[in-house]
Write a protein that holds these residues in place. Structure first.
Motif, PDB file in Angstrom:
ATOM      1  N   HIS A  94       0.741  -1.067   0.016  1.00 32.23           N
ATOM      2  CA  HIS A  94       0.003  -0.043  -0.081  1.00 32.23           C
ATOM      3  C   HIS A  94       0.668   1.146  -0.068  1.00 32.23           C
ATOM      4  CE1 HIS A  94      -3.612  -2.417   0.889  1.00 32.23           C
ATOM      5  NE2 HIS A  94      -2.736  -3.094   1.656  1.00 32.23           N
ATOM      6  N   ARG A  95       0.754   2.149  -0.962  1.00 30.49           N
ATOM      7  CA  ARG A  95       1.465   3.397  -0.998  1.00 30.49           C
ATOM      8  C   ARG A  95       1.278   4.367   0.395  1.00 30.49           C
ATOM      9  NH1 ARG A  95       0.029   7.812  -5.547  1.00 30.49           N
ATOM     10  NH2 ARG A  95      -1.847   7.665  -4.370  1.00 30.49           N
ATOM     11  N   ILE A  96       2.246   4.372   0.870  1.00 29.06           N
ATOM     12  CA  ILE A  96       2.311   5.328   2.091  1.00 29.06           C
ATOM     13  C   ILE A  96       2.873   6.587   2.002  1.00 29.06           C
ATOM     14  CG2 ILE A  96       4.585   4.371   3.174  1.00 29.06           C
ATOM     15  CD1 ILE A  96       3.172   4.133   5.743  1.00 29.06           C
ATOM     16  N   VAL A  97       3.630   6.893   0.876  1.00 29.19           N
ATOM     17  CA  VAL A  97       4.276   8.241   0.655  1.00 29.19           C
ATOM     18  C   VAL A  97       4.021   8.469  -0.734  1.00 29.19           C
ATOM     19  CG1 VAL A  97       6.440   9.652   0.357  1.00 29.19           C
ATOM     20  CG2 VAL A  97       5.907   8.015   2.263  1.00 29.19           C
ATOM     21  N   GLU A  98       3.361   9.804  -0.840  1.00 31.85           N
ATOM     22  CA  GLU A  98       3.083  10.322  -2.278  1.00 31.85           C
ATOM     23  C   GLU A  98       4.465  11.341  -2.437  1.00 31.85           C
ATOM     24  OE1 GLU A  98      -0.440  12.375  -2.418  1.00 31.85           O
ATOM     25  OE2 GLU A  98      -1.716  10.519  -3.017  1.00 31.85           O
ATOM     26  N   ALA A  99       5.059  11.088  -3.505  1.00 35.04           N
ATOM     27  CA  ALA A  99       6.479  11.501  -3.754  1.00 35.04           C
ATOM     28  C   ALA A  99       6.273  12.479  -5.329  1.00 35.04           C
ATOM     29  CB  ALA A  99       7.726  10.803  -3.694  1.00 35.04           C
ATOM     30  N   THR A 100       6.868  13.558  -5.382  1.00 34.38           N
ATOM     31  CA  THR A 100       6.972  14.272  -6.634  1.00 34.38           C
ATOM     32  C   THR A 100       8.540  14.672  -6.515  1.00 34.38           C
ATOM     33  OG1 THR A 100       6.876  16.560  -5.616  1.00 34.38           O
ATOM     34  CG2 THR A 100       4.827  15.407  -6.228  1.00 34.38           C
ATOM     35  N   PRO A 101       9.137  15.166  -7.650  1.00 31.57           N
ATOM     36  CA  PRO A 101      10.526  15.505  -7.514  1.00 31.57           C
ATOM     37  C   PRO A 101      10.776  16.549  -6.470  1.00 31.57           C
ATOM     38  CG  PRO A 101       9.728  15.453  -9.817  1.00 31.57           C
ATOM     39  CD  PRO A 101       8.526  15.474  -8.957  1.00 31.57           C
ATOM     40  N   PHE A 102      10.153  17.181  -5.845  1.00 35.52           N
ATOM     41  CA  PHE A 102      10.431  18.152  -4.955  1.00 35.52           C
ATOM     42  C   PHE A 102       9.630  17.821  -3.636  1.00 35.52           C
ATOM     43  CE2 PHE A 102      10.364  20.115  -9.159  1.00 35.52           C
ATOM     44  CZ  PHE A 102      11.801  20.455  -9.414  1.00 35.52           C
ATOM     45  N   GLU A 103       8.623  17.252  -3.398  1.00 31.73           N
ATOM     46  CA  GLU A 103       7.671  17.179  -2.261  1.00 31.73           C
ATOM     47  C   GLU A 103       7.287  15.821  -2.044  1.00 31.73           C
ATOM     48  OE1 GLU A 103       5.681  21.583  -1.890  1.00 31.73           O
ATOM     49  OE2 GLU A 103       4.670  20.108  -2.972  1.00 31.73           O
ATOM     50  N   LEU A 104       6.968  15.770  -0.759  1.00 34.47           N
ATOM     51  CA  LEU A 104       6.324  14.318  -0.337  1.00 34.47           C
ATOM     52  C   LEU A 104       5.292  14.586   0.809  1.00 34.47           C
ATOM     53  CD1 LEU A 104      10.066  12.889   1.237  1.00 34.47           C
ATOM     54  CD2 LEU A 104       8.906  12.594  -0.933  1.00 34.47           C
ATOM     55  N   ARG A 105       4.558  13.682   0.838  1.00 29.44           N
ATOM     56  CA  ARG A 105       3.266  13.765   1.691  1.00 29.44           C
ATOM     57  C   ARG A 105       2.695  12.461   1.776  1.00 29.44           C
ATOM     58  NH1 ARG A 105      -2.700  15.549  -0.427  1.00 29.44           N
ATOM     59  NH2 ARG A 105      -2.831  14.069  -2.145  1.00 29.44           N
ATOM     60  N   LEU A 106       2.108  12.503   3.263  1.00 32.32           N
ATOM     61  CA  LEU A 106       1.253  11.206   3.239  1.00 32.32           C
ATOM     62  C   LEU A 106       0.088  11.186   2.408  1.00 32.32           C
ATOM     63  CD1 LEU A 106       1.711   8.656   5.231  1.00 32.32           C
ATOM     64  CD2 LEU A 106      -0.232   9.890   6.756  1.00 32.32           C
ATOM     65  N   PRO A 107      -0.465  10.060   1.823  1.00 33.68           N
ATOM     66  CA  PRO A 107      -1.679  10.129   1.230  1.00 33.68           C
ATOM     67  C   PRO A 107      -2.866  10.369   1.979  1.00 33.68           C
ATOM     68  CG  PRO A 107      -0.346   8.089   0.535  1.00 33.68           C
ATOM     69  CD  PRO A 107       0.447   8.806   1.821  1.00 33.68           C
ATOM     70  N   PRO A 108      -3.687  11.061   1.428  1.00 33.18           N
ATOM     71  CA  PRO A 108      -5.000  11.335   2.328  1.00 33.18           C
ATOM     72  C   PRO A 108      -5.867  10.322   2.817  1.00 33.18           C
ATOM     73  CG  PRO A 108      -5.375  12.014  -0.125  1.00 33.18           C
ATOM     74  CD  PRO A 108      -3.784  11.434   0.021  1.00 33.18           C
ATOM     75  N   ASP A 109      -5.662   9.014   2.137  1.00 30.77           N
ATOM     76  CA  ASP A 109      -6.440   7.881   2.690  1.00 30.77           C
ATOM     77  C   ASP A 109      -5.651   7.034   3.663  1.00 30.77           C
ATOM     78  OD1 ASP A 109      -4.205   7.068   1.300  1.00 30.77           O
ATOM     79  OD2 ASP A 109      -5.273   5.929  -0.239  1.00 30.77           O
ATOM     80  N   TRP A 110      -4.655   7.628   4.324  1.00 30.58           N
ATOM     81  CA  TRP A 110      -4.255   7.108   5.763  1.00 30.58           C
ATOM     82  C   TRP A 110      -4.805   7.840   6.801  1.00 30.58           C
ATOM     83  CZ3 TRP A 110      -1.099   2.973   6.573  1.00 30.58           C
ATOM     84  CH2 TRP A 110      -0.414   2.330   5.486  1.00 30.58           C
ATOM     85  N   GLN A 111      -5.282   7.118   7.774  1.00 31.78           N
ATOM     86  CA  GLN A 111      -5.868   7.648   8.976  1.00 31.78           C
ATOM     87  C   GLN A 111      -4.569   7.833  10.001  1.00 31.78           C
ATOM     88  OE1 GLN A 111      -9.028   5.371  10.773  1.00 31.78           O
ATOM     89  NE2 GLN A 111      -9.931   5.005   8.991  1.00 31.78           N
TER      90      GLN A 111
END
Length: 272
Positions: A94-111
């Protein structure tokens, strides 16, 4: 999409769109990542990165993440560590990190349990809000009993966040105790107040909440016992006396208690 009972607002809590698995990050107490009933192993570096992203209220730049998590090594090595950590996390089912070339974030579907605590705090600490029985029931199920990642003691970046959540949960416990007392949910109210006292035995507002909860249930002996114990603890540990506000919690409210309780109640005498 489900409605959060505590906040009364629609929030995405149901998550993986393909199979409906509930994805959850735990930061209060022991760290944990779970997909449904299954715990996921993500390694120490993965825990540190996921914790940082879970606590962030917005995306985090790659450079900031690397510098924060690996502050004592050169930037190039810190960036390499971050890339290696991301590569391992991307291998999870399950994807736990959304990554772009510049930024990271926790996907919104994680509680995330800390976000639930913040939502509860906004509700409880708003003196104009009125909680329904359903909201009270949901509130007492939120983890207000453990500090933020207490075992991660060497993370300097966590220290301000840890103190913030410690204060937040203590204020939540006291406010929830007051609301439960008003609703006559006496057992739950005493439990909340005891948790606050256990977290900080010298915290006067927590002891006042506990005394008020005991008195609301008519348990004068328990109220006086805690009054005396708190005074003794403060004298012994800090060489201080409680404030007049603490004294007022019992003063004038023991007239209907049993005669032996009235005789043994020895309130603080303040001099002007």
């Amino acid at each position: 999409m489900r409605r959060s009972v505590v906040s009364g607002q629609s929030v995405e809590q149901n998550v993986n769109s393909s199979d409906g698995t509930v994805l959850r990050v735990r930061l209060l107490g022991a760290f944990g990542v779970s997909a449904g009933p299954h715990l996921l192993s993500i390694g120490v570096a993965g825990q540190r990165l996921v914790a940082m992203l879970a606590l962030a209220e917005q995306s985090v730049s790659r450079s900031r993440a690397a510098a924060t998590l690996w502050p004592d090594i050169p930037e190039s090595r810190a960036s390499a560590n971050l890339r290696a950590t991301l590569w391992r996390l991307l291998r999870l089912p399950h994807r736990i990190v959304e990554a772009t070339p510049f930024e990271l974030r926790l996907p919104p579907d994680w509680q995330v349990d800390t976000r639930e605590l913040v939502a509860l705090a906004r509700l409880l600490l708003d003196r104009t809000s009125v909680l329904t029985d359903a909201q009270l029931s949901a509130a007492i199920r939120i983890n207000l009993y453990e500090d933020l990642l207490p075992n991660h003691t060497n993370e300097a970046w966590l220290h301000p966040e840890r103190e913030r959540f410690r204060q937040l949960r203590l204020h939540c416990l006291e406010a929830l105790c007051e609301r439960l007392t008003s609703a006559r949910w006496h057992g739950a109210a005493v439990d909340c107040a005891l948790a606050a006292v256990r977290a900080d035995p010298h915290r006067e507002s927590a002891s006042i909440a506990l005394i008020n909860a005991h008195l609301a249930q008519g348990n004068y002996r328990d109220a006086v016992r805690h009054y005396d114990a708190y005074r003794s603890r403060l004298r012994q540990d800090l060489g201080a006396e409680p404030s007049p506000m603490f004294n007022q919690a019992l003063l004038g409210r023991t007239q209907t208690a049993a005669p032996d309780i009235q005789r043994n109640f020895n309130p603080i005498r303040y001099t002007t």
